[in-house]
Design a protein around this motif. Sequence first.
Motif, PDB file in Angstrom:
ATOM      1  N   UNK A   1      14.550   9.014 101.927  1.00 31.72           N
ATOM      2  CA  UNK A   1      14.225   7.751 101.289  1.00 31.72           C
ATOM      3  C   UNK A   1      13.114   7.064 102.068  1.00 31.72           C
ATOM      4  N   UNK A   2      13.201   7.087 103.381  1.00 36.15           N
ATOM      5  CA  UNK A   2      12.206   6.424 104.224  1.00 36.15           C
ATOM      6  C   UNK A   2      10.820   7.004 103.966  1.00 36.15           C
ATOM      7  N   UNK A   3      10.746   8.330 103.939  1.00 34.78           N
ATOM      8  CA  UNK A   3       9.447   8.977 103.751  1.00 34.78           C
ATOM      9  C   UNK A   3       8.915   8.726 102.348  1.00 34.78           C
TER      10      UNK A   3
ATOM     11  N   UNK B   1       5.458  -0.849 108.437  1.00 36.26           N
ATOM     12  CA  UNK B   1       6.553  -0.182 107.726  1.00 36.26           C
ATOM     13  C   UNK B   1       7.423   0.605 108.698  1.00 36.26           C
TER      14      UNK B   1
ATOM     15  N   UNK C   1      21.781  -3.589 104.125  1.00 34.63           N
ATOM     16  CA  UNK C   1      23.031  -2.824 104.007  1.00 34.63           C
ATOM     17  C   UNK C   1      24.237  -3.629 104.467  1.00 34.63           C
TER      18      UNK C   1
ATOM     19  N   UNK D   1      11.287  -0.668 108.909  1.00 33.60           N
ATOM     20  CA  UNK D   1      12.075  -0.071 107.832  1.00 33.60           C
ATOM     21  C   UNK D   1      13.564  -0.012 108.166  1.00 33.60           C
ATOM     22  N   UNK D   2      13.886   0.451 109.350  1.00 36.70           N
ATOM     23  CA  UNK D   2      15.305   0.553 109.706  1.00 36.70           C
ATOM     24  C   UNK D   2      15.944  -0.836 109.809  1.00 36.70           C
TER      25      UNK D   2
ATOM     26  N   UNK E   1      32.293   2.777 108.505  1.00 36.45           N
ATOM     27  CA  UNK E   1      31.651   1.485 108.316  1.00 36.45           C
ATOM     28  C   UNK E   1      32.539   0.559 107.492  1.00 36.45           C
TER      29      UNK E   1
ATOM     30  N   UNK F   1      18.902   0.740  99.238  1.00 38.67           N
ATOM     31  CA  UNK F   1      17.602   1.426  99.110  1.00 38.67           C
ATOM     32  C   UNK F   1      16.736   0.741  98.064  1.00 38.67           C
TER      33      UNK F   1
ATOM     34  N   UNK G   1      16.372  -2.325 106.306  1.00 42.03           N
ATOM     35  CA  UNK G   1      17.412  -1.589 105.576  1.00 42.03           C
ATOM     36  C   UNK G   1      18.790  -1.981 106.091  1.00 42.03           C
ATOM     37  N   UNK G   2      18.933  -2.018 107.396  1.00 39.67           N
ATOM     38  CA  UNK G   2      20.230  -2.397 107.965  1.00 39.67           C
ATOM     39  C   UNK G   2      20.610  -3.820 107.561  1.00 39.67           C
TER      40      UNK G   2
ATOM     41  N   UNK H   1      24.752   2.047  99.661  1.00 42.03           N
ATOM     42  CA  UNK H   1      23.533   2.780 100.043  1.00 42.03           C
ATOM     43  C   UNK H   1      22.443   2.673  98.988  1.00 42.03           C
TER      44      UNK H   1
ATOM     45  N   UNK I   1      24.800   2.710 110.797  1.00 49.34           N
ATOM     46  CA  UNK I   1      24.132   2.951 109.517  1.00 49.34           C
ATOM     47  C   UNK I   1      23.072   4.026 109.708  1.00 49.34           C
ATOM     48  N   UNK I   2      23.183   5.043 108.908  1.00 50.51           N
ATOM     49  CA  UNK I   2      22.186   6.125 108.964  1.00 50.51           C
ATOM     50  C   UNK I   2      21.346   6.062 107.706  1.00 50.51           C
ATOM     51  N   UNK I   3      20.135   5.613 107.885  1.00 53.56           N
ATOM     52  CA  UNK I   3      19.244   5.518 106.731  1.00 53.56           C
ATOM     53  C   UNK I   3      18.788   6.916 106.330  1.00 53.56           C
ATOM     54  N   UNK I   4      18.679   7.105 105.042  1.00 54.54           N
ATOM     55  CA  UNK I   4      18.268   8.404 104.509  1.00 54.54           C
ATOM     56  C   UNK I   4      16.789   8.646 104.842  1.00 54.54           C
TER      57      UNK I   4
END
Lengths: 186, 490
Positions: free
Chosen positions: B46-48, A24, A36, A28-29, A113, A46, A32-33, A42, B40-43
Amino acid sequence: MIINENNIIKECQNGDLTRFAEIYDFYINKIYNFIYYRTGHKEIAEDITSTVFLKAIKKINSFTVGSGTFSSWLYCIARNTVIDHYRTNKNETDVNDLWSLGKEDNFIANIDNVFKIEEIREYLKHFSVPQREIIIMRIWDGLSYKEIAEITGRSEGSIKMNISRALKNIRKKTTLSAIIILFLLN
Amino acid sequence: MKQNIKNFLEDLYKIDPSFKSKEDDLVKLIEKMLILKPDIKIDKKFVAELRSKVLTKNLDFNKSEYNIKNNYNIMKNFIYGFGGAFVCIAMFLVIYPSITSISKISSDAESINLNLGGLNISKLSPESFGPLNIGETGKGSAVPGVSGSGGGGSVEVKSLASSDMKIMADPVSYKYIYDGEKFEVKDEAMAVYRYNGGLNSMNKAASILGKINFGLFDLNKFTNLGMQNLSFVEDRDFGYTVYMDFLNGSVNINENWGRWNQDIYKTDCNIDGPCVDSTVLTLKDLPSDEAINKIAIDFLNYYKINRDNYGEPIVMKEWLSYYFENGNQDTSIPDTIQVIFPLIIDGSKVYEEWGNPVGLTVSVNIRHGKASGLYGLRSESYEQSIYKTEQNIDNILKSLSEGGLRPYYIDANSTFKDVKVGKPELALIRVFSYKDNKNYEMLVPGLIFDITEKPENYYGKPKIVVLLVNNIVDDNNNIITPTPIMMKAE
């Protein structure tokens, strides 16, 4: 790829799901990217990301170590989940064109973006649907040829062929700058 | 030239050597394309939250109904909010026999980073805390003839209700019933946390003392100093007093009473009368939750108190039920309303034993429209150890029926009334474990059931808490027992 990724996966498959934390944290990043870029939203990103990881841990036993990379398997889940999202929420004619689907969402949080994505859209209009996906996977998702092939169900050779065709297409229609995108794939 | 661009160029030239003549343009274009990649800045919250959900998915409800997504803010390390102001305190301060007021903190002062804040969790081996010795569940069962005082001797319970000496109504006991959707506790083990925060800042804080010349005595003669607490006051209208406890790593803020407008309370009126009535606040003066929350949030933001480890604010209005139940809507309401930002550890909200949230508490003075205090800000540092959980739903429901954690004593002659509860929330319950002459603050996984249907004149607990950790020493002394009113005549 995580060091000892296959060992981690095997331990997860043997019941030690706490090891999934390492997977994970690593992905995760990236996931997510990946989502996205294709949704531009957003909250939707998520939601879909959540679904992807919950699916992944639930279906971890369905992945066969050695039959392909775990990364490709996970990205495949992500890609299919994005497709499923648009199939159930939008009346799009082509849900495989993930790059264009997110455009209809009204809310994109980061205005920078917005401009970046819109500028790239203009370049990518000159490419076919499969080519767009390959280009974004290579340049922005940072996936290797092998991973792209596994995710999209193509061989490595056909990927390079698509890039070559895209190059020629760009040469005819756009400026030199667009060509560079394709060569970054190499 | 950067190596990555070289690599791109080499690949490009392999495909078409004519690009070599346009190398400069190519380099600029490659750089531009790399820059155009969206940032992109992930929250992080949210991740946690998702991490916790994925790794500790314990209750198997229908996904469409049981969804904790975006309900909570998840903590990570957070910066202690007062560091920004406090660390700038003047290092070279001469204190005369009279107290010197500090009207302005010098921006030229050397800073000391006390680093009081942050969420820290140290993982230990399973069951490292030993038996938890909390004293607990389901011990409210009817036990005829048992003394309610705990102090020896015996009083027959039955005597309290016998008709020949009855001075109060027959006792009523409650049976809590859950008849909702089936649930299960999937994890055979869950994390238990033991608080160990705030112990490392005393020596750091004491380093300030070395820079102070009191003029009364030689402070340097004292060795191995540790500053236990520090308080200061804002001498301005609606200023605050701040009390910092370095031993426990906590901060409390209160009104500087003398500088908050107290004129409204100056009255020569009698207790009853029109001039007193004009000072009271009634329900019509109660602002909306949104307005109250905004005051609390603005206060925290102004003093840069990080809320990453806390959830969305909750306005505590249980007292309102008394107004509506008694029909006294014109009765005065409190000047101060509490807003709680629930603490969240590894994705779970923290509650105390009665089911109320634990966390940052901001007092909002609704008369003045200002925050009047803060409680619960501290360094959150825990040790974590895994304990086996109760997975038998029948056992859980049995404990629930008897009142869960800290059950009321059940008189054998009680009239039993059913109280229905709703779907449980999985949370961390703050309890205290007494061991080796020390009181330990623990966070234990548990289920919280809200009351959904209650009989008339229900006076029991508003929420029922059932702990899920098995390793708890039974301790009947923790049952809430009534004080015997009358002994049976001999």
